[in-house]
Design a protein around this motif. Structure first.
Motif, PDB file in Angstrom:
ATOM      1  N   GLU A  56     -23.244 -23.018 -33.298  1.00 46.38           N
ATOM      2  CA  GLU A  56     -23.197 -21.758 -33.607  1.00 46.38           C
ATOM      3  C   GLU A  56     -23.093 -20.895 -31.982  1.00 46.38           C
ATOM      4  O   GLU A  56     -22.654 -19.830 -32.170  1.00 46.38           O
ATOM      5  N   VAL A  62     -22.138 -14.078 -31.728  1.00 52.13           N
ATOM      6  CA  VAL A  62     -23.718 -14.375 -31.824  1.00 52.13           C
ATOM      7  C   VAL A  62     -24.393 -14.155 -30.358  1.00 52.13           C
ATOM      8  O   VAL A  62     -25.381 -14.325 -30.236  1.00 52.13           O
ATOM      9  N   GLN A  66     -30.485  -9.321 -30.746  1.00 51.01           N
ATOM     10  CA  GLN A  66     -30.826  -9.526 -32.025  1.00 51.01           C
ATOM     11  C   GLN A  66     -31.699  -8.537 -32.661  1.00 51.01           C
ATOM     12  O   GLN A  66     -32.574  -7.890 -31.777  1.00 51.01           O
ATOM     13  N   SER A  67     -32.074  -8.585 -33.834  1.00 46.63           N
ATOM     14  CA  SER A  67     -33.122  -7.879 -34.593  1.00 46.63           C
ATOM     15  C   SER A  67     -34.648  -8.239 -33.657  1.00 46.63           C
ATOM     16  O   SER A  67     -34.781  -9.398 -33.519  1.00 46.63           O
ATOM     17  N   GLY A  70     -36.260 -10.906 -35.913  1.00 46.25           N
ATOM     18  CA  GLY A  70     -35.804 -12.123 -36.114  1.00 46.25           C
ATOM     19  C   GLY A  70     -34.706 -12.031 -37.199  1.00 46.25           C
ATOM     20  O   GLY A  70     -34.786 -11.284 -38.189  1.00 46.25           O
ATOM     21  N   SER A  71     -34.000 -13.202 -37.214  1.00 49.49           N
ATOM     22  CA  SER A  71     -32.687 -13.204 -38.172  1.00 49.49           C
ATOM     23  C   SER A  71     -33.711 -13.369 -39.474  1.00 49.49           C
ATOM     24  O   SER A  71     -34.336 -14.065 -39.616  1.00 49.49           O
ATOM     25  N   VAL A  73     -32.263 -15.408 -41.675  1.00 49.97           N
ATOM     26  CA  VAL A  73     -32.127 -16.731 -41.910  1.00 49.97           C
ATOM     27  C   VAL A  73     -33.569 -17.502 -41.472  1.00 49.97           C
ATOM     28  O   VAL A  73     -34.105 -18.442 -42.181  1.00 49.97           O
ATOM     29  N   ARG A  75     -36.468 -16.146 -40.834  1.00 56.63           N
ATOM     30  CA  ARG A  75     -37.776 -15.736 -41.669  1.00 56.63           C
ATOM     31  C   ARG A  75     -37.717 -16.276 -42.854  1.00 56.63           C
ATOM     32  O   ARG A  75     -38.800 -16.901 -43.164  1.00 56.63           O
ATOM     33  N   GLY A 269     -35.571  -9.729 -28.801  1.00 56.84           N
ATOM     34  CA  GLY A 269     -35.287 -10.589 -29.625  1.00 56.84           C
ATOM     35  C   GLY A 269     -34.670 -12.025 -29.121  1.00 56.84           C
ATOM     36  O   GLY A 269     -34.360 -11.984 -27.811  1.00 56.84           O
ATOM     37  N   LEU A 272     -29.396 -15.634 -31.064  1.00 55.37           N
ATOM     38  CA  LEU A 272     -29.372 -16.258 -32.539  1.00 55.37           C
ATOM     39  C   LEU A 272     -29.045 -17.609 -32.757  1.00 55.37           C
ATOM     40  O   LEU A 272     -29.740 -18.132 -33.536  1.00 55.37           O
ATOM     41  N   GLN A 275     -32.276 -19.293 -33.191  1.00 57.23           N
ATOM     42  CA  GLN A 275     -32.828 -19.111 -34.233  1.00 57.23           C
ATOM     43  C   GLN A 275     -32.344 -19.976 -35.614  1.00 57.23           C
ATOM     44  O   GLN A 275     -32.919 -20.237 -36.379  1.00 57.23           O
ATOM     45  N   LEU A 276     -30.978 -20.000 -35.376  1.00 57.58           N
ATOM     46  CA  LEU A 276     -30.188 -20.822 -36.600  1.00 57.58           C
ATOM     47  C   LEU A 276     -30.842 -22.217 -36.543  1.00 57.58           C
ATOM     48  O   LEU A 276     -30.799 -22.875 -37.429  1.00 57.58           O
TER      49      LEU A 276
END
Length: 383
Positions: A56, A62, A66-67, A70-71, A73, A75, A269, A272, A275-276
């Protein structure tokens, strides 16, 4: 002269921050200290988690902000994880807030809800960060003692005798750190009833529920818990991702929105790809948890030997990645035993007093070291 803010007068540098500097200095003198003090997993995450991060991270789109929530995906991965392991339903859009580590979440909660002079119930012994975050937010810590005779559960009868009218939060943590006491549904039901009766927000810190624990439990699985409880969780321990700083706050929509008002002013944030990769870690099955617990189980057997060599008393009914033990007669407190072992055997173990004065006569030993290292510690102590 520039002076520090008054809020810092109530807190000190984190014990391990200070102690690690001392250990580093001893190592520079050639002491080769074996560190059995800190609960930082020494094993890596699952290879697929690392692979996800690598793949990633190479993508060109990426690397931006970020939000704050959270992503989706991640959450959704947390929601599925809670359903699979805790049998707890959470709305991924409104009841889950990824965090840059759950330690930060403790501060977020305290800053969100505490005004100067608000009181908070704090476990003694318990994680020192609860106390620090409360004091930095202007709150007042009210200790509630956890006793071995009561299985390190709160004494609700004793709590009811106090004036609780100004208590706003209560911090709890099961499986408990440092004592290793597992949770129970009955305990969680009592906590929720207590919170509802006295209008106290129950804040449950839950990072150890998969380590040497046959029944992972969430306080949010209790009926009506979302009305009066928040739960922090983490990938630091069970997924071997302490340095990745991935945590989560779970609760009802209103509580999550309130904490987000503070959090969104503190960070922008999480990266990403992290997070993934965390979402991949949350998808791991039973085999993963069994594999890490097999390692910790063997290490725990070796730590039993170390504690026997130190003539400590301990229970084998402990969960989590530590062993909590009562010091033998002849030592003033756990600090004295810890210092003796450090300076005479070049082994660092944690004095129980850093978790509150109820831990003064105890020590804590981490399982985050190889069997060979623990065996060497046993030999050094024996010598």
């Amino acid at each position: 002269m520039i002076t520090t803010a008054a809020r810092l007068n109530s807190v000190h540098e984190y014990y391990f921050s200070q102690k690690l500097r001392e250990i580093d200095a001893l190592n520079k003198q050639g002491k080769n200290i074996i560190n059995l003090g800190i609960g930082s997993p020494d094993m890596p995450p699952h290879p697929d988690v690392i692979k996800t991060l690598q793949e990633e991270s190479t993508k060109p789109n990426v690397h931006g902000y970020q939000s704050y929530k959270g992503s989706p995906v991640l959450r959704n991965a947390f929601a599925n994880w809670y359903q699979q392991w805790y049998k707890t339903n959470l709305d991924a859009d409104t009841e889950i807030l990824p965090l840059i580590g759950s330690k930060e979440g403790i501060m977020h909660i305290c800053m969100t809800y505490l005004n100067d002079g608000d009181k908070v119930l704090v476990p003694n012994p318990g994680y020192p960060t609860y106390r620090s975050a409360i004091q930095l937010a202007g709150g007042i810590c009210i200790d509630y003692e956890l006793k071995e005779a009561n299985n390190y559960y709160p004494d609700f009868d004793a709590l009811e005798k106090n004036d609780l009218s100004k208590v706003k939060l209560m911090w709890v943590n099961y499986p408990q750190m440092p004592t290793g006491q597992p949770a129970s549904i009955k305990l969680f039901e009592q906590l929720i009833a207590f919170g509802k009766k006295h209008n106290i927000l129950i804040c449950h810190d839950n990072p150890y529920s998969f380590i040497l624990n046959d029944e992972p439990l969430s306080i949010l699985s209790v009926e009506g818990a979302k009305d009066v409880a928040l739960e922090l969780n983490s990938l630091s321990k069970a997924q071997n991702m302490a340095g990745w700083r991935v945590g989560v706050l779970c609760g009802n929509k209103e509580r999550i929105s309130e904490v987000l008002r503070f959090k969104s002013n503190m960070d922008s944030g999480m990266f990403l790809p992290v997070q993934l990769a965390a979402a991949k870690a949350l998808s791991l099955g039973k085999d993963w948890y069994e594999s890490i617990n097999a390692v910790y189980g063997k290490r725990r057997e070796k730590v039993y030997e170390l504690l026997d060599a130190l003539h400590c008393d301990y229970s084998k009914n402990q969960s989590g990645m530590f062993m909590w033990a009562k010091i033998p007669a002849g030592f003033e407190n756990g600090y004295a035993l810890s210092d003796k072992v450090l300076y005479e055997s070049n082994v660092f173990i944690t004095p129980g007093g850093i978790f509150g004065n109820s831990g003064d006569n105890y020590i804590r030993i981490s399982l985050c070291a190889t069997e060979d290292k623990i065996s060497e510690a046993i030999e050094r102590v024996g010598n």
